[in-house]
Write a protein that holds these residues in place. Structure first.
Motif, PDB file in Angstrom:
ATOM      1  N   ARG A 213      32.250  42.539  98.166  1.00  0.00           N
ATOM      2  CA  ARG A 213      33.267  41.868  98.977  1.00  0.00           C
ATOM      3  C   ARG A 213      32.624  41.054 100.100  1.00  0.00           C
ATOM      4  O   ARG A 213      33.039  39.928 100.388  1.00  0.00           O
ATOM      5  CB  ARG A 213      34.244  42.896  99.556  1.00  0.00           C
ATOM      6  CG  ARG A 213      35.175  43.509  98.525  1.00  0.00           C
ATOM      7  CD  ARG A 213      36.273  44.321  99.173  1.00  0.00           C
ATOM      8  NE  ARG A 213      35.774  45.565  99.758  1.00  0.00           N
ATOM      9  CZ  ARG A 213      35.696  46.715  99.101  1.00  0.00           C
ATOM     10  NH1 ARG A 213      36.072  46.781  97.827  1.00  0.00           N
ATOM     11  NH2 ARG A 213      35.241  47.802  99.689  1.00  0.00           N
TER      12      ARG A 213
ATOM     13  N   LEU B 142      31.058  37.601  99.088  1.00  0.00           N
ATOM     14  CA  LEU B 142      31.965  36.478  98.846  1.00  0.00           C
ATOM     15  C   LEU B 142      32.186  35.645 100.097  1.00  0.00           C
ATOM     16  O   LEU B 142      32.715  34.531 100.022  1.00  0.00           O
ATOM     17  CB  LEU B 142      33.304  36.996  98.320  1.00  0.00           C
ATOM     18  CG  LEU B 142      33.227  37.841  97.037  1.00  0.00           C
ATOM     19  CD1 LEU B 142      34.610  38.226  96.566  1.00  0.00           C
ATOM     20  CD2 LEU B 142      32.476  37.088  95.945  1.00  0.00           C
TER      21      LEU B 142
ATOM     22  N   ALA C 269      35.320  38.229  91.472  1.00  0.00           N
ATOM     23  CA  ALA C 269      34.546  37.122  92.040  1.00  0.00           C
ATOM     24  C   ALA C 269      34.201  36.092  90.974  1.00  0.00           C
ATOM     25  O   ALA C 269      34.306  34.879  91.200  1.00  0.00           O
ATOM     26  CB  ALA C 269      33.268  37.660  92.689  1.00  0.00           C
TER      27      ALA C 269
ATOM     28  N   HIS D  52      32.804  31.810  91.135  1.00  0.00           N
ATOM     29  CA  HIS D  52      31.396  32.148  91.335  1.00  0.00           C
ATOM     30  C   HIS D  52      30.682  32.216  89.982  1.00  0.00           C
ATOM     31  O   HIS D  52      30.280  33.280  89.510  1.00  0.00           O
ATOM     32  CB  HIS D  52      31.264  33.477  92.078  1.00  0.00           C
ATOM     33  CG  HIS D  52      31.644  33.374  93.515  1.00  0.00           C
ATOM     34  ND1 HIS D  52      32.945  33.339  93.935  1.00  0.00           N
ATOM     35  CD2 HIS D  52      30.889  33.279  94.641  1.00  0.00           C
ATOM     36  CE1 HIS D  52      32.985  33.242  95.257  1.00  0.00           C
ATOM     37  NE2 HIS D  52      31.758  33.206  95.712  1.00  0.00           N
TER      38      HIS D  52
END
Length: 398
Positions: free
Chosen positions: A259, A262, A285, A290
């Motif tokens: 987390r 990101l 993600a 990504h």
């Protein structure tokens, strides 16, 4: 070394330890001074070369890994395993072999384990009989004491000393002809990768080599339990989990680090190993822009990866059907490694991520046994769509 010599060495170490304890407890370790104490304690008269040898041995005993230190320092060593006083095993990259090293007693094994744990600020004793920690040089330590184990047991995994490139692994025999070119093209096309295999098959080594092929202007954020990825790339940020303290607070797990990554402007987010709920965070993600992320997972083949992911996702409360939908769009390529009969690590299978309802094995791109598989052309088309022209798409897919 005979039993008498071993016992004599232990007595000398005890004398030096007692002598050191009388001095300043926070004094820096001085090899020559310690060797001179050893001379006085043993009645030996030795020259400067012998002092150096003796001080080196004592340094290993008091600040290193004792009798295991030469094994840890030997080029190529990846793992050192201790099953009590009489069994020491070492893996130099070609499989486990029995080492000639022995401990004098089971208590000596226990003492080393406790000292190594203490050097990491961790507790190892009867009330806390196992520990998982990282030594100052990055070596991963795991130890278990009786009665949980029959004898004191240590596992030491050495952090990679060399930053491997894909060409190095190809030359070392890890890949069949054409596989390195295919993997290099997949990294260049920013495919999301999942490397699978058993323990010690080279997943982390290959992952580091693949990440080194990323563009030099890309920012790579790696997330691990222990810092093992040694990536030859100019822009790598390494995040490492933190265990709970003695009050059982302050832990930072993989999912939290995913987390955090990101928010770090990462071009590629990489998880050293899928173990549980962090997989859900990474899949999310990868589904939100990504591209080019990567991870490793323990599995027996590319066919076994889906069921392995289902089991791990269940730990985070994700239903199997939701996982399949997430995986189908987030993970694009599976690369499986194994140990050959000779002990050599090798890439044995490459597959596209399985689609919901797809028959087992139908996603295979290439295998060591059979060559190109049913999805070879599909990967070729995908690489073209990602900007890899015909002259850069490996012939392995033809």
């Amino acid at each position: 070394m005979s039993a008498a010599e071993t016992a004599g060495g232990d007595r000398l170490v005890d004398r030096v330890r007692t002598e050191l304890a009388r001095g300043a407890p926070d004094a820096a370790f001085d090899r020559v001074a310690t060797a001179q104490i050893a001379q006085r304690s043993s009645g030996l008269v030795v020259d400067s070369l012998s002092i150096a040898e003796l001080s080196g041995a004592l340094a290993a005993e008091f600040s290193g890994a004792g009798v295991l230190q030469p094994l840890l320092e030997r080029p190529g060593t990846t793992d050192v395993l201790v099953n009590g006083a009489e069994q020491v095993w070492v893996d130099d990259g070609s499989g486990l072999t029995r080492a000639e090293v022995r401990f004098s007693t089971q208590e000596a094994v226990r003492a080393l384990a406790c000292r190594l744990a203490a050097s990491c600020g961790r507790r190892l004793d009867d009330s806390s009989p196992f520990v998982d920690a990282v030594l100052a040089d990055g070596t991963r330590l795991h130890a278990v004491l009786p009665p949980v184990a029959a004898v004191p047991t240590l596992s030491l995994r050495i952090v990679a000393r060399r930053r491997w490139r894909l060409g190095d692994l190809d030359a070392a025999g890890m890949m069949a002809p054409g596989v390195a070119d295919l993997l290099r093209a997949c990294v260049g096309a920013r495919l999301s990768l999942l490397l699978s295999g058993g323990t010690g098959t080279g997943k982390t080594t290959l992952l580091a080599a693949l990440l080194a092929e990323a563009g030099p202007r890309e920012r790579i954020v790696t997330i691990e339990d222990a810092r093992e990825l040694a990536v030859d790339h100019p822009h790598v940020v390494s995040l490492v989990t933190r265990s709970a303290n003695i009050e059982r607070s302050g832990a930072i797990d993989l999912a939290e680090l995913v987390r955090q990554s990101l928010r770090m402007r990462a071009d590629r987010v990489v998880v050293g190993e899928f173990r549980g709920a962090e997989m859900i965070e990474l899949l999310a993600a990868l589904n939100t822009g990504h591209a080019g992320g990567a991870a490793t997972v323990h599995a027996n083949s590319t066919r076994d990866v889906p069921s392995r992911l289902v089991a791990l996702a269940a730990l985070g409360g994700m239903p199997a059907d939701v996982l399949q939908a997430q995986t189908a769009s987030a993970i694009e390529l599976l690369v499986h490694l194994r140990r050959a009969g000779s002990g050599l690590r090798e890439v044995s299978e490459i597959a596209l991520a399985p689609q919901p309802g797809e028959a087992p094995g139908a996603n295979l791109v290439w295998s060591m046994a059979d060559g190109p598989g049913p999805r070879a052309r599909a990967l070729r088309r995908l690489l073209r769509e990602r900007g890899r022209q015909d002259d850069t798409v490996p012939e392995l897919l033809s």
